[in-house]
Design an enzyme around this catalytic site. Structure first.
Site, PDB file in Angstrom:
ATOM      1  CG  ASP A 244       3.836   3.780   3.010  1.00  0.00           C
ATOM      2  OD1 ASP A 244       4.558   3.624   3.754  1.00  0.00           O
ATOM      3  OD2 ASP A 244       2.190   4.150   2.234  1.00  0.00           O
ATOM      4  CG  ASP A 403       0.859  -4.870   4.431  1.00  0.00           C
ATOM      5  OD1 ASP A 403       0.536  -4.147   4.557  1.00  0.00           O
ATOM      6  OD2 ASP A 403       1.368  -5.622   3.727  1.00  0.00           O
TER       7      ASP A 403
END
Ligand code: 1PR
Length: 554
Positions: A244, A403
């Site tokens: 990330d 997500d």
């Protein structure tokens, strides 16, 4: 070596191939005009995406006849992926005829037990060998293909071995029940269905063999090995490292990692957690045996003009030394530059592919695409980001990053959404939950469940699902098996399990309990808690096949 040329018809990532060739100390020139093909002394033809698009491009650009003439001239030729398939008479994928150098056609995988595309690392079984009394002179017969290694494949169609092309088959591979041609070779022609430039050092060694050898094998020196026959499935499970990435408060690009998507330190400074530099960390994970690297640009650099996207540079630099597939997510959608210029999503994706990415991962925009799909009555319009990118670069290049977070209900009848019985009981003793899709890194929930999202995205042409779980992210408490199992059963494209990996046992559990094709982790690798090697060894010892770690032949 001068005279080394690459034929590129503009579909997808050839930067990695150029980088692998440069890594071996060679320069390569791009064919710019059909007349360049006759000048070449060695020619490499990579291909990705659609067979019809490849053949039409060859014909409209005037490359098809010079290419056939080059092959007939006896000068060394290497084809990769669709570059191998075009040598055949055609493909079920399109009515467009192939070059017709090799008898037979590519056909779609027809395997109800396995995901399609065949995407990942598989073994290749050699069909030819050197006669016992012969020396290898100039060119190894096997071009360094090693049966103990694995190679990276990504395709939905494959050439089949038939009696008429038997003498062409250098290696076969087995996917589920299906045996297909993994490599062909005859005289001056060598080609692989897999991507050597994406197959770690095992693949770089194959390119090295073609570049340092003559590229030509004297057929009188070789014999067919045992009759070509089916084996058990040799496909392996992938272990993926995820980075990330975002700018910290000083503006530096850092790899970060959140707890349930909160990436700021909770004690003291409240800074963005800094776990390293993206390019260095990606290189480390490649060397340690990661089968794939995923970068997620978690703030999507909203105000950045397309050409200045910092992640483009990260990909360019990473692809110089990392020879496994690279995925980039974050900000894959239509974007508007500060000067008002609009770039459609497929153009944004194209920039990333040209910078070294093999796949793009779409998060928020996939939810909007699915909402539009349902609003249009389940009809495809051809205009969504998923459709336009899949059309131009192939489904295999489009990953959907999901997500989801749990929404508890006491009873499935309380909601119209697909529910599962969850081992984690809700705050009020609820035993059921549905998984709500979110956008903008989990900041906003939508009225869509995860099954609605993934099934719509598969219909729109996505090639893979990257399945996170906000409730598990960064918790080290294991994967969300109920969620992963329900998604795995709902689609026939590959699924990557993500969020929550904490121990080597978690990987075995998710492979055995859900059958997913790949498992991804971030925090445990960044914090040096569990090395990738340890994961692979444990998974292998548990009887789940994985890619062996390989090294360069010096
Ligand atoms: O919406 O297309 O621009 O894409 C944004 C992308 O950024 C999405 O893929 C979304 O998942 C990701 N993202 C946005 N915000 C965050 C955040 O953390 N604040 N990261 C974020 C999501 C999840 C995984 C993580 C696994 C494994 N991170 O990337 O790596 O959960 O973690 P673990 O092994 O440590 O548990 P768009």
């Amino acid at each position: 070596m001068s005279g080394l040329y690459m034929l590129d018809y503009g579909a997808g990532n050839v930067r990695s191939l150029v980088n692998a060739i440069n890594h071996l100390g060679y320069d390569i020139t791009f064919v710019k005009d059909p007349s360049d093909i006759a000048i070449a002394e060695k020619l490499i033809f990579p291909g990705v995406g659609d067979f019809g698009f490849a053949m039409r491009s060859l014909r409209t650009k005037g490359y098809a006849d010079p290419l056939k003439a080059y092959i007939a001239s006896g000068k060394p030729f290497m084809g990769i992926c669709v570059g191998m398939q075009t040598l055949f008479e055609g493909s079920e994928e399109s009515d467009e005829p192939g070059l017709g150098v090799i008898p037979g056609k590519a056909a779609k995988f027809d395997n109800s037990t396995k995901a399609v595309p065949h995407m990942g690392w598989n073994h290749a079984q050699l069909a030819k060998e050197l006669k016992p009394d012969q020396q290898t002179a100039g060119q190894a017969v096997d071009f360094n293909i090693d049966e103990d290694k694995t190679y990276y494949f990504v395709h939905s169609y494959a050439a089949r071995y038939i009696e008429e092309n038997k003498d062409w088959v250098l290696a076969t591979a087995q996917y589920g029940d299906e045996l297909f041609v993994a490599s062909v070779q005859k005289d001056n022609v060598f080609a692989t269905q897999f991507h050597p430039e994406k197959s770690g050092y095992a693949g770089v060694n194959i390119l090295k063999s073609f570049l340092t050898g003559t590229g030509i094998v004297d057929q009188s020196t070789i014999i067919m090995k045992e009759p070509i026959k089916k084996t058990k499935d040799t496909f392996t499970k992938r272990i993926i490292a995820c980075l990330d990435v975002r700018a910290n408060d000083n503006g530096d690009l850092v790899v970060t990692k959140g707890d349930q998507y909160d990436v700021r330190e909770t004690e003291g400074s409240n800074d963005v957690r800094n776990l390293g530099k993206p390019v260095e960390l990606a290189k480390r994970y490649f060397e340690e045996g990661a089968d794939e690297i995923t970068f997620l640009n978690i703030t999507s650099f909203r105000n950045c003009p397309l050409g200045d996207l910092p992640m483009l540079e990260v990909l360019k630099r990473t692809s110089e030394t990392v020879f496994v597939p690279l995925t980039i997510g974050g900000g894959i959608r239509d974007v508007t530059d500060p000067d008002g210029t609009v770039h459609p999503a497929f153009e944004v994706a194209g920039e990333y592919f040209r910078s070294g990415a093999d796949k793009v991962s779409i998060g928020s925009d996939a939810v909007y695409c699915a909402e539009k799909f349902y609003a249009d009555g389940g009809k495809k319009t051809g205009t969504t980001a998923i459709e336009t990118i899949a059309e131009a670069y192939g489904s295999q290049a489009v990953v959907i990053s999901v997500d989801p977070r749990r929404v508890y209900v006491k009873d499935p009848s309380e909601t119209t959404h697909s529910t599962v019985k969850n081992s984690k009981v809700g705050p009020n003793g609820e035993q059921y939950c549905w998984y709500q899709c979110t956008v903008m890194g989990g900041r906003e929930g939508r009225d869509m469940d995860v099954i609605q999202l993934v099934t719509a995205c598969e219909k729109l042409g996505a090639g893979e699902i990257l399945l996170n779980c906000m409730d598990r992210d960064g918790t080290n408490s294991g994967f969300e098996l109920e969620l992963i199992d329900s998604v795995r059963k709902a689609v026939s494209i590959p699924v990557i399990a993500s969020s929550g990996a904490g121990r080597v046992e978690d990987f075995v559990e998710v492979f055995e309990e859900t059958g997913v094709e790949a498992a991804l982790a971030a925090g445990i690798f960044h914090r040096h808690e569990v090395p990738i090697q340890a994961v692979k060894e444990f998974v292998k010892e548990s009887g789940v096949p994985v890619r062996p770690i390989d090294t360069m032949i010096l």
